[in-house]
Structures are given as C-alpha cells and as structure tokens.
Design a protein around this motif. Structure first.
Motif, short mmCIF file in Angstrom:
data_model
loop_
_atom_site.label_atom_id
_atom_site.label_comp_id
_atom_site.label_asym_id
_atom_site.label_seq_id
_atom_site.Cartn_x
_atom_site.Cartn_y
_atom_site.Cartn_z
N TRP A 1 22.09 29.14 19.83
CA TRP A 1 21.94 27.79 20.37
C TRP A 1 23.29 27.10 20.50
O TRP A 1 23.51 26.30 21.44
CB TRP A 1 21.01 26.97 19.49
N MET A 2 24.21 27.35 19.57
CA MET A 2 25.54 26.73 19.65
C MET A 2 26.26 27.11 20.93
O MET A 2 26.79 26.25 21.65
CB MET A 2 26.38 27.15 18.43
N LEU A 3 26.27 28.40 21.24
CA LEU A 3 26.95 28.84 22.45
C LEU A 3 26.24 28.33 23.70
O LEU A 3 26.89 27.90 24.67
CB LEU A 3 27.05 30.37 22.48
N LEU A 4 24.91 28.37 23.69
CA LEU A 4 24.16 27.92 24.86
C LEU A 4 24.41 26.43 25.11
O LEU A 4 24.63 26.00 26.26
CB LEU A 4 22.67 28.19 24.68
N ALA A 5 24.38 25.63 24.06
CA ALA A 5 24.62 24.19 24.21
C ALA A 5 26.02 23.93 24.75
O ALA A 5 26.20 23.08 25.64
CB ALA A 5 24.43 23.49 22.87
N GLY A 6 27.01 24.66 24.25
CA GLY A 6 28.37 24.47 24.73
C GLY A 6 28.51 24.80 26.21
O GLY A 6 29.18 24.08 26.96
N ILE A 7 27.87 25.89 26.64
CA ILE A 7 27.93 26.27 28.05
C ILE A 7 27.27 25.21 28.93
O ILE A 7 27.82 24.80 29.96
CB ILE A 7 27.25 27.64 28.26
N LEU A 8 26.08 24.75 28.52
CA LEU A 8 25.34 23.78 29.34
C LEU A 8 26.04 22.42 29.39
O LEU A 8 25.95 21.70 30.40
CB LEU A 8 23.92 23.62 28.78
N LEU A 9 26.73 22.04 28.32
CA LEU A 9 27.42 20.76 28.30
C LEU A 9 28.79 20.82 28.98
O LEU A 9 29.39 19.79 29.28
CB LEU A 9 27.60 20.28 26.85
N SER A 10 29.25 22.05 29.21
CA SER A 10 30.60 22.23 29.74
C SER A 10 30.88 21.43 31.01
O SER A 10 31.92 20.76 31.11
CB SER A 10 30.85 23.72 29.97
N PRO A 11 30.01 21.44 32.02
CA PRO A 11 30.33 20.70 33.25
C PRO A 11 30.32 19.18 33.08
O PRO A 11 30.94 18.46 33.85
CB PRO A 11 29.22 21.13 34.23
N TRP A 12 29.59 18.71 32.07
CA TRP A 12 29.39 17.28 31.93
C TRP A 12 30.39 16.62 30.97
O TRP A 12 30.59 15.40 31.05
CB TRP A 12 27.96 17.02 31.43
N LEU A 13 30.98 17.40 30.08
CA LEU A 13 31.91 16.83 29.11
C LEU A 13 33.35 17.27 29.35
O LEU A 13 34.21 17.04 28.52
CB LEU A 13 31.47 17.23 27.69
N SER A 14 33.59 17.92 30.46
CA SER A 14 34.96 18.41 30.74
C SER A 14 35.75 17.36 31.50
O SER A 14 35.19 16.51 32.17
CB SER A 14 34.87 19.69 31.57
N ALA B 1 33.83 21.81 26.25
CA ALA B 1 32.60 21.76 25.45
C ALA B 1 32.14 23.16 25.06
O ALA B 1 31.58 23.35 23.98
CB ALA B 1 31.51 21.03 26.22
N ALA B 2 32.37 24.12 25.95
CA ALA B 2 31.98 25.50 25.64
C ALA B 2 32.74 26.02 24.43
O ALA B 2 32.19 26.77 23.60
CB ALA B 2 32.23 26.39 26.85
#
Length: 313
Positions: A300-313, A261-262
C-alpha cells in the motif's frame, strides 16, 4: 540435506498450524465448499495481496494520473484466481511433505478433506477462469501472461533441488510487474523490468522470513529453503535483499518519471524493511508469520506514493 525416516507423526508443534478455524470460511460457507476455499487460501488473503501489488504498481506507474480502474479490477480477480491455482497445484505436488509437518498436516489434501482428483479438477476450473480474465487484455499481455505458467508449474519442485526456492517464487509472484505495464501500454519497457527485478528481491526478503517458520521441519524431511541456507547469517542477507529491492524500485520510478511523492512511499517501505530486519525473531514462528503478513503495508505504501505522484509533485 537427506530426509529422515517418517515416524508416522507430523514434525513440529501440533499447536502451530496454518489452518485457522472459526473465520468467515467456517461461518458462511457450506461445509462441502469450505475445504476448497482453504485449498485456494481464500481464508488467508496475504498471498493474493503479494501477487497483486506488483501488477497494480506497474499499472498505475504507467499512468499515475489516470489509472485504469477496469484493468485494476481484472488484475485483482486474476490474482485471486492464480494465487488459488498456484496453492492448489503446490498442495497436490507437496501432499506427502505437508502430511509430515504439523503446520501443514491439516491442509485439505493431506487431511483427506479433498481428494487429489477433486483438487486437480478445482485447479483446472481456477485456471480456466483466470484464462477468461487474461483474454480481456491485449494480445501482447495475453502472450506474456501465458508465459508465466512455466514458472507456476516449476516452482513447487524447486525446494527439492535448491536452497533458493524463494528466488523462483520471486520470479513467479512478481510477474504482474511485467503484465501491468503491458496491459496499460501494449509494450514492455525499462520501468516494468526494473520494478520486476526489485520485486524479486522483495520476495527473497519476505519469504526468507516466512521460511524460518518451517526450518526445523524442513531439515527433518529434506526440504530446502533460504532460511536453512542462510541460517545465522539471515539478518545481513535481509539487509542486502532490502537494499537491492529499494535500489531497483528507485530506478524504476526514475525511469517512469514519477514525482517526489512516489519516493516518500519508498522511504516508508525502507522504514518497514529496517524495522523488520531489526525486530524479527527467526526462532518464533508466530513472529515470522506476523512479519510476513505485514508486507501488505509495504504494498500500500508504494501504491499510494505512485498514485499521489502526479498531484503532489
């Protein structure tokens, strides 16, 4: 490039100014406080966002599944204060230059709305409050944050001596990438350093576009910038800056072990880079400013990708 004699009239179009009237500063603040809000650029938050995002990226990259919301709030307040302090110091140093350019002649100091002495006191107050925020963090972060003051103090002078002041701005504005990791972990490791390096290239990208607003005025008064240095070659250089930024950010994310996701966030950032490189009109100040302001979406794009990383991996 030698400066030209001052004719008594600010250079540039009198209709293009970076002071916007009728916003919340005029509507809600007492008239005595409004010039100080403008001095700190509270009416133009894009600079605060650009200073804040590297810190938020780093904080969340260190612990994407459980970001420290308290630290994120402290970084937000610190970014607001340090951006205001940096602008105040910059305007004190550049008051003579600003008075000779139409876009900046109405700023609080050259227009006479705020005296140099009052601006210096205001600067000191902002730095004191920023120090209070910094002291809420661990000792390593405090020492690292204090080290950034050397960059803050020297940046305003860079445009006098080099055509690459945007590189020094990158060193300054992305310091939060180091601070965020330090605040979250008490140490400094490869992901933060790689994130910082990518941020420097990102700043070269967006601030070169921004500098095209002032290239004619800068040439007249003897101020240097990458816009003047690169000129007609700006577009290929922007491609280089974007590729370098994305390359370092990919390395940072891989080093931190982030999920796919990141990288979606990075892909979206790449599309924004590509669009701006293709569409930017370097001879239209309003378009250059719009492209600069749009960089908050990349944040915001990078921040969203980082925050979603654990949940969509």
């Amino acid at each position: 490039m030698p400066s030209q004699p001052h004719t008594g009239q600010p250079a540039g179009s009198p209709n293009f100014t970076d002071i916007r009237r009728g916003n919340w500063v005029d509507r809600f603040l007492p008239s005595a406080l409004a010039p100080y809000a403008r001095l700190a650029r509270l009416d133009r938050p894009i600079g605060t966002w650009l200073l804040l995002f590297p810190g938020w990226w780093s904080l969340t990259m260190a612990a994407p599944a459980k970001p420290d919301l308290g630290l994120m709030a402290l970084f937000a307040v610190g970014a607001l204060l340090m951006r205001g302090a940096g602008c105040s110091f910059n305007d004190i140093v550049d008051r003579e230059f600003d008075g000779r350019v139409a876009r900046t002649a109405t700023r609080p100091i050259p227009s006479g709305a705020v005296s140099v002495r009052a601006a210096a006191i205001f600067l000191g107050l902002q730095l004191l409050l920023a120090l209070i925020v910094l002291l809420q963090m661990n000792g390593f972060t405090i020492a690292l944050g204090a080290g950034s003051l050397a960059l803050v103090a020297t940046y305003p002078f860079m445009k006098r001596i080099t055509y690459w002041p945007q590189a020094f701005l990158g060193l300054t504005f992305n310091w939060g990438a180091l601070l965020g990791w330090a605040a979250a972990t008490g140490s400094l490791q490869a992901p933060a350093v790689l994130l910082y390096a990518g941020g420097i290239a990102w700043t070269l990208f967006y601030d070169t576009i921004y500098a095209h607003q002032d290239k004619e005025d800068d040439a007249l008064i003897g101020v240097k910038s990458t816009a003047l240095k690169l000129g007609a070659s700006t577009r290929p250089w922007l491609i280089l800056f974007a590729v370098v930024a994305l390359g370092f950010w990919i390395a940072a994310f891989a080093s931190a072990g982030l999920g796919w996701a990141a990288y979606l966030g990075l892909a979206a950032a790449g599309l924004l880079f590509a669009y701006q490189i293709r569409a930017a009109n370097f001879d239209d100040p309003a378009d250059c400013l719009a492209k600069f302001n749009a960089q908050r979406w990349l944040g915001w794009m990078l921040l969203a990708g980082i925050l979603l990383s654990p949940w969509l991996s």
